[in-house]
Design a protein around this motif. Sequence first.
Motif, PDB file in Angstrom:
ATOM      1  N   MET A  53      25.643 -13.067  15.781  1.00 20.83           N
ATOM      2  CA  MET A  53      25.829 -14.117  14.782  1.00 20.83           C
ATOM      3  C   MET A  53      27.274 -14.616  14.770  1.00 20.83           C
ATOM      4  SD  MET A  53      24.052 -15.788  12.708  1.00 20.83           S
ATOM      5  CE  MET A  53      24.108 -16.779  11.254  1.00 20.83           C
ATOM      6  N   GLY A  54      28.210 -13.756  15.135  1.00 18.51           N
ATOM      7  CA  GLY A  54      29.618 -14.123  15.126  1.00 18.51           C
ATOM      8  C   GLY A  54      30.064 -14.955  16.327  1.00 18.51           C
ATOM      9  N   LEU A  55      29.208 -15.090  17.337  1.00 19.59           N
ATOM     10  CA  LEU A  55      29.575 -15.874  18.515  1.00 19.59           C
ATOM     11  C   LEU A  55      29.549 -17.370  18.208  1.00 19.59           C
ATOM     12  CD1 LEU A  55      27.584 -14.007  21.317  1.00 19.59           C
ATOM     13  CD2 LEU A  55      29.988 -13.732  20.693  1.00 19.59           C
ATOM     14  N   ASP A  56      30.459 -18.107  18.818  1.00 19.73           N
ATOM     15  CA  ASP A  56      30.454 -19.556  18.607  1.00 19.73           C
ATOM     16  C   ASP A  56      29.437 -20.218  19.549  1.00 19.73           C
ATOM     17  OD1 ASP A  56      31.685 -19.555  21.073  1.00 19.73           O
ATOM     18  OD2 ASP A  56      33.583 -20.388  20.379  1.00 19.73           O
ATOM     19  N   ASP A  57      29.177 -21.502  19.315  1.00 20.27           N
ATOM     20  CA  ASP A  57      28.139 -22.211  20.066  1.00 20.27           C
ATOM     21  C   ASP A  57      28.424 -22.257  21.566  1.00 20.27           C
ATOM     22  OD1 ASP A  57      26.600 -22.675  17.818  1.00 20.27           O
ATOM     23  OD2 ASP A  57      27.605 -24.570  17.354  1.00 20.27           O
ATOM     24  N   HIS A  58      29.701 -22.329  21.936  1.00 23.83           N
ATOM     25  CA  HIS A  58      30.069 -22.363  23.355  1.00 23.83           C
ATOM     26  C   HIS A  58      29.645 -21.059  24.055  1.00 23.83           C
ATOM     27  CE1 HIS A  58      32.328 -23.211  26.981  1.00 23.83           C
ATOM     28  NE2 HIS A  58      32.951 -22.047  26.842  1.00 23.83           N
ATOM     29  N   LEU A  59      29.924 -19.932  23.423  1.00 26.07           N
ATOM     30  CA  LEU A  59      29.544 -18.639  24.003  1.00 26.07           C
ATOM     31  C   LEU A  59      28.031 -18.462  24.031  1.00 26.07           C
ATOM     32  CD1 LEU A  59      32.263 -16.309  22.448  1.00 26.07           C
ATOM     33  CD2 LEU A  59      32.074 -17.045  24.830  1.00 26.07           C
ATOM     34  N   LEU A  60      27.361 -18.937  22.994  1.00 28.09           N
ATOM     35  CA  LEU A  60      25.896 -18.860  22.976  1.00 28.09           C
ATOM     36  C   LEU A  60      25.296 -19.677  24.117  1.00 28.09           C
ATOM     37  CD1 LEU A  60      25.136 -19.055  19.156  1.00 28.09           C
ATOM     38  CD2 LEU A  60      25.050 -17.041  20.641  1.00 28.09           C
ATOM     39  N   LYS A  61      25.877 -20.846  24.368  1.00 21.77           N
ATOM     40  CA  LYS A  61      25.402 -21.683  25.467  1.00 21.77           C
ATOM     41  C   LYS A  61      25.592 -20.965  26.798  1.00 21.77           C
ATOM     42  CE  LYS A  61      25.840 -26.237  27.531  1.00 21.77           C
ATOM     43  NZ  LYS A  61      26.569 -27.497  27.548  1.00 21.77           N
ATOM     44  N   ASP A  62      26.711 -20.245  26.944  1.00 22.30           N
ATOM     45  CA  ASP A  62      26.976 -19.495  28.176  1.00 22.30           C
ATOM     46  C   ASP A  62      25.905 -18.440  28.446  1.00 22.30           C
ATOM     47  OD1 ASP A  62      29.224 -20.893  28.843  1.00 22.30           O
ATOM     48  OD2 ASP A  62      30.648 -19.349  28.186  1.00 22.30           O
ATOM     49  N   ILE A  63      25.405 -17.808  27.411  1.00 16.00           N
ATOM     50  CA  ILE A  63      24.388 -16.772  27.613  1.00 16.00           C
ATOM     51  C   ILE A  63      22.965 -17.315  27.488  1.00 16.00           C
ATOM     52  CG2 ILE A  63      25.932 -14.909  26.909  1.00 16.00           C
ATOM     53  CD1 ILE A  63      24.484 -14.831  24.216  1.00 16.00           C
ATOM     54  N   GLY A  64      22.845 -18.625  27.245  1.00 18.87           N
ATOM     55  CA  GLY A  64      21.528 -19.258  27.225  1.00 18.87           C
ATOM     56  C   GLY A  64      20.728 -19.027  25.966  1.00 18.87           C
ATOM     57  N   VAL A  65      21.416 -18.940  24.836  1.00 21.70           N
ATOM     58  CA  VAL A  65      20.746 -18.702  23.557  1.00 21.70           C
ATOM     59  C   VAL A  65      21.162 -19.806  22.590  1.00 21.70           C
ATOM     60  CG1 VAL A  65      20.474 -17.074  21.643  1.00 21.70           C
ATOM     61  CG2 VAL A  65      20.799 -16.211  23.950  1.00 21.70           C
ATOM     62  N   SER A  66      20.192 -20.348  21.880  1.00 21.42           N
ATOM     63  CA  SER A  66      20.515 -21.394  20.906  1.00 21.42           C
ATOM     64  C   SER A  66      20.858 -20.773  19.551  1.00 21.42           C
ATOM     65  CB  SER A  66      19.334 -22.350  20.747  1.00 21.42           C
ATOM     66  OG  SER A  66      18.264 -21.702  20.092  1.00 21.42           O
ATOM     67  N   ARG A  67      21.501 -21.546  18.706  1.00 19.93           N
ATOM     68  CA  ARG A  67      21.868 -21.080  17.371  1.00 19.93           C
ATOM     69  C   ARG A  67      20.611 -20.731  16.563  1.00 19.93           C
ATOM     70  NH1 ARG A  67      25.804 -18.527  15.349  1.00 19.93           N
ATOM     71  NH2 ARG A  67      27.176 -19.830  16.596  1.00 19.93           N
ATOM     72  N   SER A  68      19.547 -21.522  16.714  1.00 19.37           N
ATOM     73  CA  SER A  68      18.316 -21.239  15.967  1.00 19.37           C
ATOM     74  C   SER A  68      17.681 -19.921  16.420  1.00 19.37           C
ATOM     75  CB  SER A  68      17.320 -22.389  16.091  1.00 19.37           C
ATOM     76  OG  SER A  68      16.919 -22.548  17.436  1.00 19.37           O
ATOM     77  N   GLU A  69      17.768 -19.597  17.711  1.00 21.42           N
ATOM     78  CA  GLU A  69      17.250 -18.313  18.202  1.00 21.42           C
ATOM     79  C   GLU A  69      18.059 -17.146  17.627  1.00 21.42           C
ATOM     80  OE1 GLU A  69      15.439 -19.393  22.592  1.00 21.42           O
ATOM     81  OE2 GLU A  69      17.626 -19.203  22.379  1.00 21.42           O
ATOM     82  N   VAL A  70      19.355 -17.347  17.519  1.00 20.47           N
ATOM     83  CA  VAL A  70      20.213 -16.321  16.930  1.00 20.47           C
ATOM     84  C   VAL A  70      19.839 -16.120  15.465  1.00 20.47           C
ATOM     85  CG1 VAL A  70      22.578 -15.771  16.235  1.00 20.47           C
ATOM     86  CG2 VAL A  70      22.137 -16.675  18.518  1.00 20.47           C
ATOM     87  N   GLU A  71      19.644 -17.188  14.737  1.00 19.58           N
ATOM     88  CA  GLU A  71      19.286 -17.080  13.324  1.00 19.58           C
ATOM     89  C   GLU A  71      17.946 -16.380  13.137  1.00 19.58           C
ATOM     90  OE1 GLU A  71      19.649 -21.093  11.930  1.00 19.58           O
ATOM     91  OE2 GLU A  71      21.851 -21.007  11.934  1.00 19.58           O
ATOM     92  N   GLN A  72      16.989 -16.656  14.025  1.00 21.24           N
ATOM     93  CA  GLN A  72      15.695 -15.968  13.954  1.00 21.24           C
ATOM     94  C   GLN A  72      15.858 -14.478  14.216  1.00 21.24           C
ATOM     95  OE1 GLN A  72      13.171 -17.924  16.771  1.00 21.24           O
ATOM     96  NE2 GLN A  72      12.809 -19.712  15.468  1.00 21.24           N
ATOM     97  N   GLU A  73      16.688 -14.148  15.196  1.00 21.93           N
ATOM     98  CA  GLU A  73      16.915 -12.743  15.536  1.00 21.93           C
ATOM     99  C   GLU A  73      17.626 -12.005  14.401  1.00 21.93           C
ATOM    100  OE1 GLU A  73      16.498  -9.387  17.812  1.00 21.93           O
ATOM    101  OE2 GLU A  73      15.655 -11.355  18.237  1.00 21.93           O
ATOM    102  N   VAL A  74      18.618 -12.634  13.820  1.00 20.78           N
ATOM    103  CA  VAL A  74      19.388 -12.003  12.743  1.00 20.78           C
ATOM    104  C   VAL A  74      18.547 -11.859  11.477  1.00 20.78           C
ATOM    105  CG1 VAL A  74      21.411 -12.309  11.248  1.00 20.78           C
ATOM    106  CG2 VAL A  74      21.599 -12.725  13.699  1.00 20.78           C
ATOM    107  N   ALA A  75      17.581 -12.713  11.292  1.00 14.36           N
ATOM    108  CA  ALA A  75      16.734 -12.652  10.093  1.00 14.36           C
ATOM    109  C   ALA A  75      15.780 -11.453  10.119  1.00 14.36           C
ATOM    110  CB  ALA A  75      15.947 -13.950   9.943  1.00 14.36           C
ATOM    111  N   LYS A  76      15.549 -10.856  11.282  1.00 11.72           N
ATOM    112  CA  LYS A  76      14.656  -9.711  11.376  1.00 11.72           C
ATOM    113  C   LYS A  76      15.279  -8.501  10.676  1.00 11.72           C
ATOM    114  CE  LYS A  76      12.791 -10.698  15.985  1.00 11.72           C
ATOM    115  NZ  LYS A  76      12.719 -10.141  17.358  1.00 11.72           N
ATOM    116  N   PRO A  77      14.442  -7.639  10.101  1.00 11.04           N
ATOM    117  CA  PRO A  77      14.966  -6.386   9.541  1.00 11.04           C
ATOM    118  C   PRO A  77      15.574  -5.535  10.653  1.00 11.04           C
ATOM    119  CG  PRO A  77      12.652  -6.704   8.953  1.00 11.04           C
ATOM    120  CD  PRO A  77      13.006  -7.772   9.917  1.00 11.04           C
ATOM    121  N   PHE A  78      16.570  -4.722  10.323  1.00  6.50           N
ATOM    122  CA  PHE A  78      17.269  -3.954  11.343  1.00  6.50           C
ATOM    123  C   PHE A  78      16.370  -2.953  12.055  1.00  6.50           C
ATOM    124  CE2 PHE A  78      17.815  -1.371   7.577  1.00  6.50           C
ATOM    125  CZ  PHE A  78      17.675  -0.079   8.056  1.00  6.50           C
TER     126      PHE A  78
END
Length: 81
Positions: A53-78
């Motif tokens: 969640m702390g990664l910026d959009d540029h780094l997310l683009k480098d690893i091929g993950v969108s911000r919405s995918e990150v938000e979905q992943e972070v919303a899951k229970p641990f």
Amino acid sequence: MRHTDATRSPGPYTAANGEARAVTRVAGAGFLWAVVEVLFAALERRKQRRALMGLDDHLLKDIGVSRSEVEQEVAKPFWRG
């Protein structure tokens, strides 16, 4: 003085009972360690999701993950993988 099997008084604890208890303790410890490992894995997953969640959009683009995918992943229970 050192006690041996010959000098011990007979009681409710025979060698077979002692062995069975040792096996039960080991099996119980195995279960406990499995629970501890699951908890550590869940906490590590939570830590990684927060870091993601702390990664910026540029780094997310480098690893091929969108911000919405990150938000979905972070919303899951641990505890959920």
